[in-house]
Motif scaffolding. Structure first.
Motif, PDB file in Angstrom:
ATOM      1  N   THR A 192      -7.672   7.712   2.399  1.00 43.37           N
ATOM      2  CA  THR A 192      -7.299   6.574   2.793  1.00 43.37           C
ATOM      3  C   THR A 192      -5.847   6.339   2.343  1.00 43.37           C
ATOM      4  O   THR A 192      -5.523   6.803   1.557  1.00 43.37           O
ATOM      5  N   PRO A 193      -5.078   5.432   3.107  1.00 40.61           N
ATOM      6  CA  PRO A 193      -3.922   5.243   2.552  1.00 40.61           C
ATOM      7  C   PRO A 193      -3.527   4.539   1.268  1.00 40.61           C
ATOM      8  O   PRO A 193      -2.789   5.017   0.365  1.00 40.61           O
ATOM      9  N   THR A 194      -4.585   3.900   0.916  1.00 40.97           N
ATOM     10  CA  THR A 194      -4.370   3.085  -0.335  1.00 40.97           C
ATOM     11  C   THR A 194      -4.817   4.425  -1.648  1.00 40.97           C
ATOM     12  O   THR A 194      -4.321   4.062  -2.758  1.00 40.97           O
ATOM     13  N   GLY A 221      -6.313   6.889   7.384  1.00 41.04           N
ATOM     14  CA  GLY A 221      -7.036   6.061   8.169  1.00 41.04           C
ATOM     15  C   GLY A 221      -8.288   5.542   7.372  1.00 41.04           C
ATOM     16  O   GLY A 221      -8.192   5.523   6.224  1.00 41.04           O
ATOM     17  N   ALA A 222      -9.129   4.810   8.131  1.00 46.37           N
ATOM     18  CA  ALA A 222     -10.418   4.346   7.646  1.00 46.37           C
ATOM     19  C   ALA A 222     -10.163   2.790   7.338  1.00 46.37           C
ATOM     20  O   ALA A 222     -10.999   2.174   6.749  1.00 46.37           O
ATOM     21  N   GLU A 223      -8.939   2.344   7.173  1.00 45.26           N
ATOM     22  CA  GLU A 223      -8.671   0.940   6.579  1.00 45.26           C
ATOM     23  C   GLU A 223      -7.165   0.707   7.548  1.00 45.26           C
ATOM     24  O   GLU A 223      -6.119   1.428   7.646  1.00 45.26           O
ATOM     25  N   PRO A 224      -6.832  -0.397   7.496  1.00 42.10           N
ATOM     26  CA  PRO A 224      -5.584  -1.049   8.062  1.00 42.10           C
ATOM     27  C   PRO A 224      -4.441  -0.766   7.144  1.00 42.10           C
ATOM     28  O   PRO A 224      -4.575  -0.804   5.865  1.00 42.10           O
ATOM     29  N   TRP A 225      -3.268  -0.425   7.504  1.00 42.92           N
ATOM     30  CA  TRP A 225      -1.914  -0.193   6.714  1.00 42.92           C
ATOM     31  C   TRP A 225      -0.945  -0.349   7.576  1.00 42.92           C
ATOM     32  O   TRP A 225      -1.040  -0.526   8.839  1.00 42.92           O
ATOM     33  N   THR A 226       0.303  -0.363   6.885  1.00 39.98           N
ATOM     34  CA  THR A 226       1.275  -0.982   7.428  1.00 39.98           C
ATOM     35  C   THR A 226       2.824   0.090   7.507  1.00 39.98           C
ATOM     36  O   THR A 226       2.435   1.073   6.899  1.00 39.98           O
ATOM     37  N   GLU A 227       3.589  -0.370   8.295  1.00 37.59           N
ATOM     38  CA  GLU A 227       4.924   0.313   8.269  1.00 37.59           C
ATOM     39  C   GLU A 227       5.462   0.302   6.895  1.00 37.59           C
ATOM     40  O   GLU A 227       6.035   1.482   6.849  1.00 37.59           O
ATOM     41  N   MET A 229       4.001   0.281   4.176  1.00 37.44           N
ATOM     42  CA  MET A 229       3.333   1.384   3.298  1.00 37.44           C
ATOM     43  C   MET A 229       3.554   2.772   3.456  1.00 37.44           C
ATOM     44  O   MET A 229       3.726   3.662   2.809  1.00 37.44           O
ATOM     45  N   ARG A 230       3.987   2.992   5.106  1.00 36.97           N
ATOM     46  CA  ARG A 230       4.282   4.267   5.251  1.00 36.97           C
ATOM     47  C   ARG A 230       5.515   4.803   4.794  1.00 36.97           C
ATOM     48  O   ARG A 230       5.645   5.733   4.260  1.00 36.97           O
ATOM     49  N   ALA A 241       3.507  10.546   7.135  1.00 41.59           N
ATOM     50  CA  ALA A 241       2.400  10.165   7.055  1.00 41.59           C
ATOM     51  C   ALA A 241       1.854   9.618   8.577  1.00 41.59           C
ATOM     52  O   ALA A 241       2.651   9.266   9.123  1.00 41.59           O
ATOM     53  N   PHE A 242       0.616  10.306   8.642  1.00 43.87           N
ATOM     54  CA  PHE A 242       0.116   9.871  10.174  1.00 43.87           C
ATOM     55  C   PHE A 242      -1.089   8.965  10.284  1.00 43.87           C
ATOM     56  O   PHE A 242      -1.886   9.067   8.997  1.00 43.87           O
TER      57      PHE A 242
END
Ligand code: DLL
Length: 443
Positions: A192-194, A221-227, A229-230, A241-242
């Protein structure tokens, strides 16, 4: 350029060739598969059969893709109501895998795969990885959870079939994750991104410079993230980051993924048919409008899903991607139309908390969920009002109650949360709908 040449010119794995199917051929394939899946579900799945009958519809009424809008929706509630196996279209002897994800109350929702389904799932993951520029020879660490959650095993099978070396760490133990990334020369990370943000912070504490590692891709993935955060991830590590999207009900990860153009996520349309509908009326919306994503599985055998309401809000992007893929793209998922929360990649419904608390004597039906982010990781605290009698009792009794609540929540949510017991009437009351969730996370 023919599609095979185009695929090899862009350095893709041969399995990515379907990504370049000319649009008329792709639509023809979708229609053929749509007709087959509707016929199969009508034969094998009672709930679908009766909904078709209620509408006076027969599988032969699906003559072109526009007719799909006539089909009934399927919702999460349908999986709950038919728990565990009521939506299966294959006999158990043909099922080779079961996964489960949070339902809205105590029981999870169950999803099943035949051998062919696992092969399709693997093939879409290979296409995701290839689109991220990964190939044979890469070393891919999979830090999505392995188990009933689809993330770990889904990514694992895909990475292996790509020809990469897989490091199946599953989630947790940040220090070991970082050590293995460094010692094994990991080139791509799936989590996950976090969690990746947390690893970046922890690596800094350990004196490991994430920019010095051979890591070059992160499939998040698996959760919302933002530009933003990218940008943060890409500035503080060496990864590109994809965004990868998916949901258990449809297959797991691999419904859609970004390519190196990062202009939306390509949907693997030969297996998943996307529509955008108005989340309130259910009416079909044109490409380019924001609404709820509805997906139909075009090749799933064990558990076909017809017009599944994902509750994820996004849009289908218009125009072709520079990468040459003909697959339509969707925008990032920024929010959902229901109250599902995603905590460290685990889906949580406030109603699950409520149903667990209702089973426990000494608690009142007043609770609040406080979400925070500490060291880049989501934390969930459940504050529960307890009866005055309980509060006046000995400390030991309160501790016992806290332990019971903790155990019940761990069990129902599959997630470690903090529990705080508070006095009756101490939680703020709202005049209208109870405000159950206070989200203090910032993206
Ligand atoms: O989260 C599957 C998955 C695993 C996807 C690993 C990507 C990577 P579920 O547990 O069933 O399956 O949760 C599905 O998670 O309906 C979305 O609300 C959310 N979600 C998944 N991917 C993204 C994403 C897996 N890239 C639910 N962006 C979905 C935003 C996402 N939300």
């Amino acid at each position: 350029m023919n599609s095979i040449l185009q695929a090899s010119a862009t350095g893709c794995h041969p399995a990515s060739v379907p990504d370049y199917t000319p649009i008329p051929q792709l639509r023809e394939l979708q229609l053929k598969r749509m007709q087959a899946v509707v016929a199969r579900a009508s034969r094998q799945v009672k709930l679908f059969q009766s909904r078709m009958a209620d509408r006076g519809l027969a599988p032969e009424d699906i003559r072109d893709l526009e007719d799909v809008a006539k089909l009934p929706f399927t919702e999460k509630r349908d999986l709950r109501d038919t728990y565990p196996f009521g939506l299966f279209a294959s006999p158990m002897k043909d099922v080779v895998r079961l996964h489960a994800s949070s339902g809205t109350t105590g029981k999870p929702i169950v999803v099943a795969y035949t051998k062919e389904d696992v092969d399709v799932w693997t093939s879409v993951l290979v296409r995701c990885f290839a689109g991220c520029g990964l190939h044979h020879g890469d070393v891919i660490q999979v830090a999505y959870g392995y188990g009933l959650f689809t993330g770990g095993l889904g990514a694992h099978y895909g990475a292996e079939a790509l020809g990469a070396a897989v490091v199946p760490t599953s989630g947790g133990n940040a220090d070991r994750q970082i050590m293995l990334m460094k010692d094994f020369g990991v080139t791509a990370m799936c989590c996950t991104p976090t969690y990746f943000l947390h690893l970046i912070d922890r690596a800094a504490e350990l004196g490991v410079d994430m920019k010095e590692l051979p890591l070059r891709a992160g499939v998040f993935g698996a959760e919302p993230w933002t530009e933003s955060m990218r940008r943060h991830i890409e500035n503080r590590s060496s990864v590109e980051a994809f965004d990868i999207y998916g949901l258990s009900e449809i297959i797991g990860p691999g419904v859609a993924c970004e390519c190196r153009c990062h202009q939306g996520l390509h949907i693997f349309e030969d297996h998943f048919y996307p529509e955008i509908v108005d989340p309130v009326t259910g009416e079909l919306l044109p490409d380019g409008s924001e609404g709820e994503l509805v997906l139909t599985t075009l090749s799933k055998q064990a558990m076909p899903m017809i017009r599944y309401r994902t509750r994820d809000i996004t849009m289908l992007l218009t125009g072709q991607c520079k990468c040459g893929r003909t697959l339509r793209r969707m925008g990032r998922i920024g929010r959902r139309s229901d109250d599902m929360l995603i905590i460290r990649g685990v889906n949580v419904f406030p109603s699950q908390v409520e149903s667990a608390l209702l089973e426990i004597e000494g608690t009142l039906p007043n609770y609040q969920i406080i979400l925070t982010r500490e060291q880049e990781l989501d934390q969930m605290e459940v504050q529960v009002e307890v009866t005055p009698h309980m509060f006046n009792d000995k400390i030991g009794a309160l501790q016992g109650l806290q332990g019971r609540i903790q155990g019940a929540l761990d069990h129902v949510l599959g997630l470690r949360v903090r529990v705080a017991l508070v006095e009756a009437n101490s939680l703020a009351r709202s005049e209208g709908k109870a405000k159950r969730v206070i989200d203090r996370r910032t993206s």
